[in-house]
Structure formats: structure tokens, C-alpha cells
Design a protein around this motif. Structure first.
Motif, short mmCIF file in Angstrom:
data_model
loop_
_atom_site.label_atom_id
_atom_site.label_comp_id
_atom_site.label_asym_id
_atom_site.label_seq_id
_atom_site.Cartn_x
_atom_site.Cartn_y
_atom_site.Cartn_z
N PRO A 84 -27.38 5.98 -27.00
CA PRO A 84 -26.58 6.51 -25.89
C PRO A 84 -25.14 5.99 -25.90
O PRO A 84 -24.87 4.88 -26.35
CB PRO A 84 -27.32 6.00 -24.65
CG PRO A 84 -28.03 4.78 -25.11
CD PRO A 84 -28.37 5.00 -26.56
N GLY B 149 -22.77 6.12 -22.74
CA GLY B 149 -22.68 6.56 -21.35
C GLY B 149 -23.88 7.41 -21.01
O GLY B 149 -24.92 7.36 -21.68
N ASP B 150 -23.73 8.23 -19.97
CA ASP B 150 -24.86 9.06 -19.55
C ASP B 150 -24.72 10.52 -19.95
O ASP B 150 -25.58 11.33 -19.67
CB ASP B 150 -25.06 8.96 -18.04
CG ASP B 150 -23.84 9.39 -17.25
OD1 ASP B 150 -22.78 9.65 -17.86
OD2 ASP B 150 -23.93 9.45 -16.00
N ARG B 151 -23.62 10.87 -20.65
CA ARG B 151 -23.39 12.27 -21.01
C ARG B 151 -23.55 12.59 -22.48
O ARG B 151 -23.51 13.75 -22.86
CB ARG B 151 -22.02 12.72 -20.54
CG ARG B 151 -21.89 12.69 -19.05
CD ARG B 151 -20.71 13.41 -18.54
NE ARG B 151 -19.50 13.12 -19.27
CZ ARG B 151 -18.35 13.70 -19.04
NH1 ARG B 151 -18.25 14.60 -18.11
NH2 ARG B 151 -17.28 13.39 -19.74
N ARG C 119 -25.05 11.15 -26.67
CA ARG C 119 -25.63 10.22 -27.63
C ARG C 119 -24.78 10.32 -28.89
O ARG C 119 -24.27 11.40 -29.21
CB ARG C 119 -27.08 10.58 -27.96
CG ARG C 119 -28.01 10.45 -26.77
CD ARG C 119 -29.45 10.88 -27.09
NE ARG C 119 -30.03 9.95 -28.03
CZ ARG C 119 -30.61 10.29 -29.18
NH1 ARG C 119 -30.70 11.56 -29.54
NH2 ARG C 119 -31.12 9.39 -29.99
N THR D 260 -24.96 16.36 -21.21
CA THR D 260 -24.53 17.09 -20.03
C THR D 260 -23.13 17.62 -20.30
O THR D 260 -22.22 16.85 -20.60
CB THR D 260 -24.48 16.15 -18.80
OG1 THR D 260 -25.73 15.52 -18.65
CG2 THR D 260 -24.14 16.93 -17.55
#
Length: 137
Positions: free
Chosen positions: A102, A104-106, A108, A127
Motif C-alpha cells: 500500500p 496511502g489508502d488510494r 498500491r 480509489t
């Protein structure tokens, strides 16, 4: 002003050319394994990568050093499935410096180097910005 390409200066043109063509799977605009110039494109998107023989360019720009030190370029390629791309490129001989993980969260990412030690980042977007913006509102 219009960006037409990103050009990497390479010392071993045939090796770099084969890496981008055979390992990464980019399509050459024309066959030019021995250089001194080639343009290769991914399956999607308008952004080609061009390779330029470093010695030839040094003849044009006298200030150009024989060999760069450290990372001088980062090539970023988006993929739909990072794990599948990692497995496919590994089967073609790619050696990754950082396995998929990963960022961050948006997204990979995974990293590898080309034969000239340019850093390559593979990105899988988890995302899209538009989806993230509509989820907030």
C-alpha cells in the motif's frame, strides 16, 4: 506547450530497449534494438517512453556526464491488477526492489529498476479521485 514524451538517456541501448520491450511489454513505435533512439508505448494511454543513446546525446550536449549517479528518473506505469503485473513481470525476468504494497489508502505500488538503474513504479489505483470526491459529499 505540449509534452510529447519522456526520454531516458541510456548507456547500454540494446539492453534497455529489450527491457522495456520484452520485460515491461511496451510496444515499440518501430524496431530499433541497436538505437540510437526508440519510442515505446504502454497498452493504454498517450504517454510514450523514449530511449536515447547517452553517448550520442553527449556529443550534442558536451556537459552531459558519462554516467549518472543515483536515481535520475522515475517512470510511473498504472496497472489494473498489481499482483498480476508483478507475477507476469517477474516471470519475464524483472527483479523488484519493493514488492507490491500500500501507498496511502488510494493506491498500491511496487518498484523495480531498469538496466540503467532508473526507478520504475507500478501503480494500482484502489480509489479514483472522482469516486473519492463523490463519497465525501
Amino acid at each position: 506547450m505540449e509534452l510529447t514524451q519522456i526520454r531516458l538517456l541510456v548507456s547500454d541501448f540494446p539492453t534497455a530497449y529489450r527491457f522495456y520491450r520484452d520485460v515491461l511489454g511496451l510496444r515499440p513505435q518501430f524496431e530499433a534494438e541497436n538505437g540510437p533512439y526508440a519510442k515505446l508505448s504502454p497498452d493504454t494511454g498517450p504517454a510514450p517512453i523514449a530511449l536515447q543513446d547517452r553517448a550520442q546525446m553527449a556529443g550534442v550536449l558536451a556537459r552531459l556526464g558519462v554516467e549518472p549517479e543515483g536515481y535520475r528518473a522515475l517512470v510511473v506505469l498504472r496497472v489494473e491488477d498489481l499482483d498480476a503485473a508483478h507475477a507476469e513481470l517477474t516471470s519475464r525476468g524483472a527483479e523488484f526492489t519493493l514488492a507490491p504494497g500500500p501507498m496511502g489508502d488510494r493506491m498500491r505500488v511496487a518498484y523495480l529498476e531498469d538496466p540503467e538503474k532508473n526507478l520504475i513504479e507500478l501503480q494500482e489505483w484502489l480509489t479514483l479521485r472522482e469516486q473519492a470526491g463523490s463519497a465525501v459529499g
